[in-house]
Motif scaffolding. Structure first.
Motif, PDB file in Angstrom:
ATOM      1  N   GLU A  52       0.832  -1.206   0.000  1.00  0.00           N
ATOM      2  CA  GLU A  52       0.000   0.000   0.000  1.00  0.00           C
ATOM      3  C   GLU A  52       0.868   1.259   0.000  1.00  0.00           C
ATOM      4  N   PHE A  53       1.927   1.228   0.792  1.00  0.00           N
ATOM      5  CA  PHE A  53       2.864   2.355   0.838  1.00  0.00           C
ATOM      6  C   PHE A  53       3.596   2.487  -0.490  1.00  0.00           C
ATOM      7  N   LYS A  54       4.011   1.357  -1.041  1.00  0.00           N
ATOM      8  CA  LYS A  54       4.730   1.361  -2.317  1.00  0.00           C
ATOM      9  C   LYS A  54       3.850   1.934  -3.431  1.00  0.00           C
ATOM     10  N   ILE A  55       2.604   1.511  -3.478  1.00  0.00           N
ATOM     11  CA  ILE A  55       1.679   2.006  -4.502  1.00  0.00           C
ATOM     12  C   ILE A  55       1.421   3.493  -4.305  1.00  0.00           C
ATOM     13  N   ALA A  56       1.305   3.910  -3.051  1.00  0.00           N
ATOM     14  CA  ALA A  56       1.105   5.333  -2.760  1.00  0.00           C
ATOM     15  C   ALA A  56       2.264   6.173  -3.297  1.00  0.00           C
ATOM     16  N   LYS A  57       3.476   5.650  -3.161  1.00  0.00           N
ATOM     17  CA  LYS A  57       4.654   6.362  -3.675  1.00  0.00           C
ATOM     18  C   LYS A  57       4.610   6.495  -5.194  1.00  0.00           C
ATOM     19  N   VAL A  58       4.116   5.463  -5.861  1.00  0.00           N
ATOM     20  CA  VAL A  58       3.979   5.536  -7.320  1.00  0.00           C
ATOM     21  C   VAL A  58       2.963   6.607  -7.692  1.00  0.00           C
ATOM     22  N   HIS A  59       1.820   6.602  -7.011  1.00  0.00           N
ATOM     23  CA  HIS A  59       0.795   7.609  -7.286  1.00  0.00           C
ATOM     24  C   HIS A  59       1.321   9.021  -7.016  1.00  0.00           C
ATOM     25  N   GLU A  60       2.087   9.170  -5.938  1.00  0.00           N
ATOM     26  CA  GLU A  60       2.659  10.475  -5.612  1.00  0.00           C
ATOM     27  C   GLU A  60       3.593  10.943  -6.726  1.00  0.00           C
ATOM     28  N   ALA A  61       4.445  10.045  -7.200  1.00  0.00           N
ATOM     29  CA  ALA A  61       5.382  10.382  -8.277  1.00  0.00           C
ATOM     30  C   ALA A  61       4.639  10.767  -9.552  1.00  0.00           C
ATOM     31  N   ASN A  62       3.447  10.214  -9.718  1.00  0.00           N
ATOM     32  CA  ASN A  62       2.635  10.477 -10.913  1.00  0.00           C
ATOM     33  C   ASN A  62       1.710  11.670 -10.715  1.00  0.00           C
ATOM     34  N   GLY A  63       1.780  12.293  -9.529  1.00  0.00           N
ATOM     35  CA  GLY A  63       0.943  13.460  -9.256  1.00  0.00           C
ATOM     36  C   GLY A  63      -0.488  13.125  -8.891  1.00  0.00           C
ATOM     37  N   ASP A  64      -0.758  11.862  -8.608  1.00  0.00           N
ATOM     38  CA  ASP A  64      -2.118  11.417  -8.265  1.00  0.00           C
ATOM     39  C   ASP A  64      -2.231  11.319  -6.741  1.00  0.00           C
ATOM     40  N   TYR A  65      -2.455  12.448  -6.100  1.00  0.00           N
ATOM     41  CA  TYR A  65      -2.458  12.483  -4.638  1.00  0.00           C
ATOM     42  C   TYR A  65      -3.734  11.887  -4.044  1.00  0.00           C
ATOM     43  N   VAL A  66      -4.815  11.910  -4.806  1.00  0.00           N
ATOM     44  CA  VAL A  66      -6.078  11.342  -4.316  1.00  0.00           C
ATOM     45  C   VAL A  66      -5.927   9.840  -4.099  1.00  0.00           C
ATOM     46  N   ASN A  67      -5.398   9.140  -5.106  1.00  0.00           N
ATOM     47  CA  ASN A  67      -5.208   7.696  -4.956  1.00  0.00           C
ATOM     48  C   ASN A  67      -4.062   7.374  -4.012  1.00  0.00           C
ATOM     49  N   ALA A  68      -3.052   8.232  -3.966  1.00  0.00           N
ATOM     50  CA  ALA A  68      -1.966   8.034  -3.003  1.00  0.00           C
ATOM     51  C   ALA A  68      -2.529   8.030  -1.587  1.00  0.00           C
ATOM     52  N   LEU A  69      -3.443   8.956  -1.319  1.00  0.00           N
ATOM     53  CA  LEU A  69      -4.050   9.043   0.010  1.00  0.00           C
ATOM     54  C   LEU A  69      -4.840   7.783   0.351  1.00  0.00           C
ATOM     55  N   LYS A  70      -5.558   7.237  -0.626  1.00  0.00           N
ATOM     56  CA  LYS A  70      -6.334   6.012  -0.388  1.00  0.00           C
ATOM     57  C   LYS A  70      -5.429   4.865   0.042  1.00  0.00           C
ATOM     58  N   ASN A  71      -4.301   4.720  -0.654  1.00  0.00           N
ATOM     59  CA  ASN A  71      -3.380   3.636  -0.306  1.00  0.00           C
ATOM     60  C   ASN A  71      -2.716   3.864   1.045  1.00  0.00           C
ATOM     61  N   LEU A  72      -2.399   5.111   1.353  1.00  0.00           N
ATOM     62  CA  LEU A  72      -1.807   5.409   2.659  1.00  0.00           C
ATOM     63  C   LEU A  72      -2.797   5.103   3.782  1.00  0.00           C
ATOM     64  N   GLU A  73      -4.061   5.438   3.550  1.00  0.00           N
ATOM     65  CA  GLU A  73      -5.089   5.138   4.556  1.00  0.00           C
ATOM     66  C   GLU A  73      -5.255   3.628   4.728  1.00  0.00           C
ATOM     67  N   ASN A  74      -5.122   2.881   3.626  1.00  0.00           N
ATOM     68  CA  ASN A  74      -5.185   1.416   3.722  1.00  0.00           C
ATOM     69  C   ASN A  74      -4.041   0.886   4.583  1.00  0.00           C
ATOM     70  N   TYR A  75      -2.850   1.455   4.375  1.00  0.00           N
ATOM     71  CA  TYR A  75      -1.690   1.013   5.155  1.00  0.00           C
ATOM     72  C   TYR A  75      -1.881   1.346   6.636  1.00  0.00           C
ATOM     73  N   ILE A  76      -2.266   2.588   6.906  1.00  0.00           N
ATOM     74  CA  ILE A  76      -2.384   3.063   8.288  1.00  0.00           C
ATOM     75  C   ILE A  76      -3.466   2.303   9.049  1.00  0.00           C
TER      76      ILE A  76
END
Length: 209
Positions: A52-76
Motif C-alpha cells: 500500500e505504501f509502495k503504490i502510494a509512492k507511485v501515485h505520488e510520483a505520478n501526481g495522483d495524490y487522491v489515490n496516493a491518500l487512499k493507499n496510505l489510509e489502507n496502510y495506516i
C-alpha cells in the motif's frame, strides 16, 4: 510424522514470503525505471501491507495524490505507527489542502521527534491555514534545529520583510549568502530588501546579477 509436517509448513511459509518479496522487488525495479502502471500491477500481487505504501509512492510520483491518500489510509488502517508512512500521509493531505489533518499529523510527528523537516511541513500547514504566528514560530524552531535550513530561513526573511523589519531580514539573507553567495533566491530577496529600504541603486545592482 509431526516433525515432517512442521518442516513442510515452514518451507511453505518461506516460499510464500519469497514470492511476496519478489513481487515487491520487481515493483521497485519497474518504479525506478519509470514504468508506473507495471509497478502497481506487481505490487498488487503481493499480500504484504507494505504494498500500500509502495503504490502510494507511485501515485505520488505520478501526481495522483487522491489515490496516493487512499493507499496510505489502507496502510495506516493496519499499521498506524510507521513514521515514514505517517510523514508521507501528512505531506499528501497537505497537498490536497486537508489542512486540519495535515496539522494534526505533523504536530504528532514533531511531538515524537524534533526533526526539522517535520517542523518545516508543520509550518507550511499552519501558513496555508492562515495561522501566521504559529507558522513563524514553527519556522523559527526549524532554524533553531538547523541554522542553515534554506526554506525556513527564506520564509522568516520574507515574513520580516512583510513587516518592514528590513535589518532583521537582511541579517538572515546575509547569513545564507555568506555560505551560498550564488543562491539566486536569496540574492533576489536581498534586492527586494534593499528596495524596501529605499536603497534603489544597490537593489538594481543585485537584480542584475
Amino acid at each position: 510424522m509431526l516433525k515432517r509436517n512442521n518442516i513442510i509448513l515452514v518451507l511453505f511459509y518461506i516460499q510464500f514470503a519469497n514470492i511476496n518479496a519478489q513481487h515487491i522487488e520487481i515493483g521497485d525495479n519497474l518504479f525506478a525505471a519509470g514504468f508506473y502502471n507495471k509497478a502497481i500491477e506487481n505490487y498488487l500481487l503481493s499480500k504484504e501491507n507494505i504494498k500500500e505504501f509502495k503504490i502510494a509512492k507511485v501515485h505520488e510520483a505520478n501526481g495522483d495524490y487522491v489515490n496516493a491518500l487512499k493507499n496510505l489510509e489502507n496502510y495506516i488502517a493496519v499499521d498506524s505507527l510507521n513514521t515514514l508512512v505517517n510523514f508521507m500521509y501528512g505531506k499528501t493531505v497537505l497537498q490536497l489542502k486537508k489542512l486540519k489533518k495535515a496539522i494534526a499529523t505533523f504536530e504528532k510527528l514533531t511531538e515524537e521527534n524534533e526533526n526539522p523537516t517535520y517542523f518545516y511541513y508543520l509550518g507550511l500547514a499552519y501558513e496555508q491555514d492562515l495561522k501566521i504566528l504559529e507558522a513563524v514560530k514553527t519556522f523559527q524552531k526549524v532554524i533553531e534545529l538547523d541554522n542553515f535550513h534554506l526554506k525556513s530561513n527564506y520564509k522568516i526573511a520574507l515574513f520580516e520583510m512583510r513587516a518592514e523589519r528590513w535589518e532583521k531580514a537582511m541579517a538572515i539573507i546575509e547569513k545564507i549568502l555568506k555560505q551560498q553567495p550564488q543562491n539566486t533566491d536569496f540574492i533576489s530577496l536581498k534586492a527586494q530588501c534593499l528596495y524596501g529600504k529605499s536603497d534603489f541603486k544597490n537593489a538594481k545592482k543585485h537584480l542584475n546579477i
